[in-house]
Motif scaffolding. Structure first.
Motif, PDB file in Angstrom:
ATOM      1  N   ARG A  21       0.832  -1.205   0.000  1.00  0.00           N
ATOM      2  CA  ARG A  21       0.000   0.000   0.000  1.00  0.00           C
ATOM      3  C   ARG A  21       0.868   1.257   0.000  1.00  0.00           C
ATOM      4  NH1 ARG A  21      -3.355  -3.131   3.896  1.00  0.00           N
ATOM      5  NH2 ARG A  21      -5.193  -3.813   2.737  1.00  0.00           N
ATOM      6  N   LEU A  22       1.927   1.235   0.781  1.00  0.00           N
ATOM      7  CA  LEU A  22       2.819   2.394   0.810  1.00  0.00           C
ATOM      8  C   LEU A  22       3.438   2.637  -0.554  1.00  0.00           C
ATOM      9  CD1 LEU A  22       4.304   4.627   2.324  1.00  0.00           C
ATOM     10  CD2 LEU A  22       6.037   2.916   2.981  1.00  0.00           C
ATOM     11  N   SER A  23       3.859   1.592  -1.234  1.00  0.00           N
ATOM     12  CA  SER A  23       4.489   1.759  -2.545  1.00  0.00           C
ATOM     13  C   SER A  23       3.504   2.297  -3.573  1.00  0.00           C
ATOM     14  CB  SER A  23       5.097   0.435  -3.021  1.00  0.00           C
ATOM     15  OG  SER A  23       4.090  -0.521  -3.301  1.00  0.00           O
ATOM     16  N   VAL A  24       2.231   1.894  -3.485  1.00  0.00           N
ATOM     17  CA  VAL A  24       1.199   2.418  -4.385  1.00  0.00           C
ATOM     18  C   VAL A  24       1.056   3.924  -4.203  1.00  0.00           C
ATOM     19  CG1 VAL A  24      -1.296   2.465  -4.817  1.00  0.00           C
ATOM     20  CG2 VAL A  24      -0.104   0.273  -4.640  1.00  0.00           C
ATOM     21  N   LEU A  25       1.016   4.370  -2.958  1.00  0.00           N
ATOM     22  CA  LEU A  25       0.870   5.794  -2.670  1.00  0.00           C
ATOM     23  C   LEU A  25       2.103   6.582  -3.098  1.00  0.00           C
ATOM     24  CD1 LEU A  25      -0.789   5.402   0.824  1.00  0.00           C
ATOM     25  CD2 LEU A  25      -1.888   6.337  -1.212  1.00  0.00           C
ATOM     26  N   GLN A  26       3.271   6.056  -2.798  1.00  0.00           N
ATOM     27  CA  GLN A  26       4.504   6.759  -3.153  1.00  0.00           C
ATOM     28  C   GLN A  26       4.696   6.825  -4.666  1.00  0.00           C
ATOM     29  OE1 GLN A  26       7.365   4.540  -0.802  1.00  0.00           O
ATOM     30  NE2 GLN A  26       7.320   6.063   0.829  1.00  0.00           N
ATOM     31  N   ALA A  27       4.316   5.764  -5.363  1.00  0.00           N
ATOM     32  CA  ALA A  27       4.446   5.765  -6.818  1.00  0.00           C
ATOM     33  C   ALA A  27       3.547   6.819  -7.452  1.00  0.00           C
ATOM     34  CB  ALA A  27       4.109   4.379  -7.376  1.00  0.00           C
ATOM     35  N   ALA A  28       2.442   7.162  -6.772  1.00  0.00           N
ATOM     36  CA  ALA A  28       1.525   8.189  -7.268  1.00  0.00           C
ATOM     37  C   ALA A  28       2.000   9.601  -6.932  1.00  0.00           C
ATOM     38  CB  ALA A  28       0.132   7.960  -6.703  1.00  0.00           C
ATOM     39  N   GLY A  29       3.132   9.708  -6.246  1.00  0.00           N
ATOM     40  CA  GLY A  29       3.692  11.010  -5.937  1.00  0.00           C
ATOM     41  C   GLY A  29       3.286  11.575  -4.585  1.00  0.00           C
ATOM     42  N   LEU A  30       2.702  10.749  -3.723  1.00  0.00           N
ATOM     43  CA  LEU A  30       2.265  11.224  -2.418  1.00  0.00           C
ATOM     44  C   LEU A  30       3.366  11.062  -1.375  1.00  0.00           C
ATOM     45  CD1 LEU A  30      -0.429  10.777  -3.971  1.00  0.00           C
ATOM     46  CD2 LEU A  30      -1.462  10.214  -1.758  1.00  0.00           C
ATOM     47  N   GLU A  31       3.424  12.032  -0.470  1.00  0.00           N
ATOM     48  CA  GLU A  31       4.275  11.925   0.708  1.00  0.00           C
ATOM     49  C   GLU A  31       3.379  11.552   1.881  1.00  0.00           C
ATOM     50  OE1 GLU A  31       6.706  15.306   1.427  1.00  0.00           O
ATOM     51  OE2 GLU A  31       7.584  15.304  -0.586  1.00  0.00           O
ATOM     52  N   ILE A  32       3.704  10.466   2.530  1.00  0.00           N
ATOM     53  CA  ILE A  32       2.822   9.938   3.571  1.00  0.00           C
ATOM     54  C   ILE A  32       3.643   9.292   4.676  1.00  0.00           C
ATOM     55  CG2 ILE A  32       2.518   7.757   2.301  1.00  0.00           C
ATOM     56  CD1 ILE A  32      -0.423   7.794   3.390  1.00  0.00           C
ATOM     57  N   SER A  33       3.234   9.531   5.914  1.00  0.00           N
ATOM     58  CA  SER A  33       3.875   8.881   7.051  1.00  0.00           C
ATOM     59  C   SER A  33       3.170   7.555   7.321  1.00  0.00           C
ATOM     60  CB  SER A  33       3.778   9.767   8.294  1.00  0.00           C
ATOM     61  OG  SER A  33       4.392  11.011   8.076  1.00  0.00           O
ATOM     62  N   VAL A  34       3.900   6.626   7.903  1.00  0.00           N
ATOM     63  CA  VAL A  34       3.350   5.307   8.212  1.00  0.00           C
ATOM     64  C   VAL A  34       3.302   5.119   9.716  1.00  0.00           C
ATOM     65  CG1 VAL A  34       3.691   2.820   7.977  1.00  0.00           C
ATOM     66  CG2 VAL A  34       4.189   4.336   6.052  1.00  0.00           C
ATOM     67  N   ARG A  35       2.128   4.762  10.217  1.00  0.00           N
ATOM     68  CA  ARG A  35       1.937   4.486  11.636  1.00  0.00           C
ATOM     69  C   ARG A  35       1.165   3.182  11.772  1.00  0.00           C
ATOM     70  NH1 ARG A  35       4.738   8.322  11.411  1.00  0.00           N
ATOM     71  NH2 ARG A  35       4.595  10.347  12.456  1.00  0.00           N
ATOM     72  N   PRO A  36       1.850   2.031  11.792  1.00  0.00           N
ATOM     73  CA  PRO A  36       1.140   0.750  11.918  1.00  0.00           C
ATOM     74  C   PRO A  36       0.353   0.677  13.224  1.00  0.00           C
ATOM     75  CG  PRO A  36       3.427   0.425  11.253  1.00  0.00           C
ATOM     76  CD  PRO A  36       3.298   1.857  11.668  1.00  0.00           C
ATOM     77  N   THR A  37      -0.778   0.001  13.185  1.00  0.00           N
ATOM     78  CA  THR A  37      -1.610  -0.162  14.369  1.00  0.00           C
ATOM     79  C   THR A  37      -1.719  -1.631  14.734  1.00  0.00           C
ATOM     80  OG1 THR A  37      -3.610  -0.264  13.011  1.00  0.00           O
ATOM     81  CG2 THR A  37      -2.950   1.901  13.833  1.00  0.00           C
ATOM     82  N   ASN A  38      -2.031  -1.878  15.996  1.00  0.00           N
ATOM     83  CA  ASN A  38      -2.180  -3.252  16.495  1.00  0.00           C
ATOM     84  C   ASN A  38      -3.637  -3.440  16.892  1.00  0.00           C
ATOM     85  OD1 ASN A  38      -1.706  -5.813  17.406  1.00  0.00           O
ATOM     86  ND2 ASN A  38      -0.758  -5.189  19.327  1.00  0.00           N
ATOM     87  N   LEU A  39      -4.384  -4.156  16.070  1.00  0.00           N
ATOM     88  CA  LEU A  39      -5.829  -4.270  16.251  1.00  0.00           C
ATOM     89  C   LEU A  39      -6.234  -5.738  16.297  1.00  0.00           C
ATOM     90  CD1 LEU A  39      -8.596  -2.661  16.187  1.00  0.00           C
ATOM     91  CD2 LEU A  39      -8.576  -3.100  13.725  1.00  0.00           C
ATOM     92  N   ASP A  40      -7.097  -6.081  17.253  1.00  0.00           N
ATOM     93  CA  ASP A  40      -7.682  -7.423  17.297  1.00  0.00           C
ATOM     94  C   ASP A  40      -8.838  -7.446  16.297  1.00  0.00           C
ATOM     95  OD1 ASP A  40      -8.666  -9.915  17.850  1.00  0.00           O
ATOM     96  OD2 ASP A  40      -9.214  -9.491  19.928  1.00  0.00           O
ATOM     97  N   GLU A  41      -8.615  -8.075  15.150  1.00  0.00           N
ATOM     98  CA  GLU A  41      -9.576  -8.011  14.057  1.00  0.00           C
ATOM     99  C   GLU A  41     -10.748  -8.979  14.196  1.00  0.00           C
ATOM    100  OE1 GLU A  41      -7.661  -8.394  10.305  1.00  0.00           O
ATOM    101  OE2 GLU A  41      -6.269  -6.735  10.642  1.00  0.00           O
ATOM    102  N   MET A  42     -10.557 -10.070  14.899  1.00  0.00           N
ATOM    103  CA  MET A  42     -11.567 -11.127  14.894  1.00  0.00           C
ATOM    104  C   MET A  42     -12.932 -10.689  15.417  1.00  0.00           C
ATOM    105  SD  MET A  42     -12.073 -13.991  13.645  1.00  0.00           S
ATOM    106  CE  MET A  42     -10.351 -14.304  13.205  1.00  0.00           C
ATOM    107  N   PRO A  43     -13.017  -9.935  16.531  1.00  0.00           N
ATOM    108  CA  PRO A  43     -14.355  -9.518  16.992  1.00  0.00           C
ATOM    109  C   PRO A  43     -15.099  -8.669  15.966  1.00  0.00           C
ATOM    110  CG  PRO A  43     -12.742  -9.234  18.741  1.00  0.00           C
ATOM    111  CD  PRO A  43     -11.971  -9.542  17.494  1.00  0.00           C
ATOM    112  N   ILE A  44     -14.386  -7.842  15.235  1.00  0.00           N
ATOM    113  CA  ILE A  44     -15.008  -6.996  14.218  1.00  0.00           C
ATOM    114  C   ILE A  44     -15.520  -7.850  13.072  1.00  0.00           C
ATOM    115  CG2 ILE A  44     -14.574  -5.152  12.543  1.00  0.00           C
ATOM    116  CD1 ILE A  44     -12.548  -3.996  14.536  1.00  0.00           C
ATOM    117  N   LYS A  45     -14.725  -8.819  12.658  1.00  0.00           N
ATOM    118  CA  LYS A  45     -15.149  -9.701  11.573  1.00  0.00           C
ATOM    119  C   LYS A  45     -16.374 -10.514  11.966  1.00  0.00           C
ATOM    120  CE  LYS A  45     -10.614 -10.251   9.364  1.00  0.00           C
ATOM    121  NZ  LYS A  45      -9.528 -11.197   9.017  1.00  0.00           N
TER     122      LYS A  45
END
Length: 202
Positions: A21-45
């Motif tokens: 995803r970061l490479s897609v954004l950067q290839a389009a010319g965007l400057e973007i910071s990355v802040r990974p998150t830690n989320l328990d996905e199973m209850p949402i699913k």
């Protein structure tokens, strides 16, 4: 040197550890910071009525993790769930499971429920769900084994256990949808939104 496409006073953050995803954004010319998150996905699913809703809720929850840390920024959260014949697929845990996923998908069409959400000042201000459709060829076990030997653990980072941007394209019979959305980030709708928000210059 300032970015000729983007307003530096309106920061953009990706709430994801996805290098693709970061490479897609950067290839389009965007400057973007990355802040990974830690989320328990199973209850949402489990609580979501369908895979598309689950992907949107997960994307929103990931972005919401950064509400207090970055209230003025435009924070992007993304998620992708593969659905084939009513079955949802997550990223494979290992190469054995990757082989199992590819065998289950071959000769069939599947949908990539690809969600993208933007939050700012603690509110969701935009969301989008893309639904690319892809059909794998009726590939042999031998081809699957060769593919996984060539790609190795790189396939573990993607639902479906393939990388369309590499030799994984040889697995496919048909592909319908925006390439960036297949990679996990619907880019064209996002660029329209960011221009409307004056993050990107028109």
């Amino acid at each position: 040197m300032p970015n000729p496409f983007q307003d530096a006073t309106r920061p953009l953050i990706l709430a994801s550890a996805s290098a693709t995803r970061l490479s897609v954004l950067q290839a389009a010319g965007l400057e973007i910071s990355v802040r990974p998150t830690n989320l328990d996905e199973m209850p949402i699913k489990r609580a979501a009525p369908d895979a598309g809703t689950a992907a949107l809720r997960l994307a929103e929850a990931k972005a919401a993790c950064l509400d207090e840390l970055n209230p003025d920024a435009f924070v992007l959260g993304a998620d992708q769930i593969l659905v084939c014949d009513g079955r949802s697929f997550d990223k494979p845990a290992d190469l054995a499971e990757a082989a199992s996923h590819l065998r289950a998908l071959r000769g069939r069409e599947h949908i990539l429920q690809t969600a993208l959400v933007c939050r700012r000042d603690g509110e969701t201000i935009w969301s989008h769900l893309a639904q690319p459709r892809l059909r794998l060829r009726a590939v042999s076990d031998r081809f699957i084994d060769r593919y996984l030997m060539e790609e190795g653990e790189r396939v573990l980072s993607s639902v479906g256990a393939y990388r369309l941007e590499g030799p994984g394209i040889q697995l496919f019979e048909t592909v319908q949808g925006e390439h960036a959305a297949i990679l996990g980030l619907p880019l064209l709708p996002l660029l329209d939104f960011l221009r409307a928000q004056r993050v990107l210059l028109s």
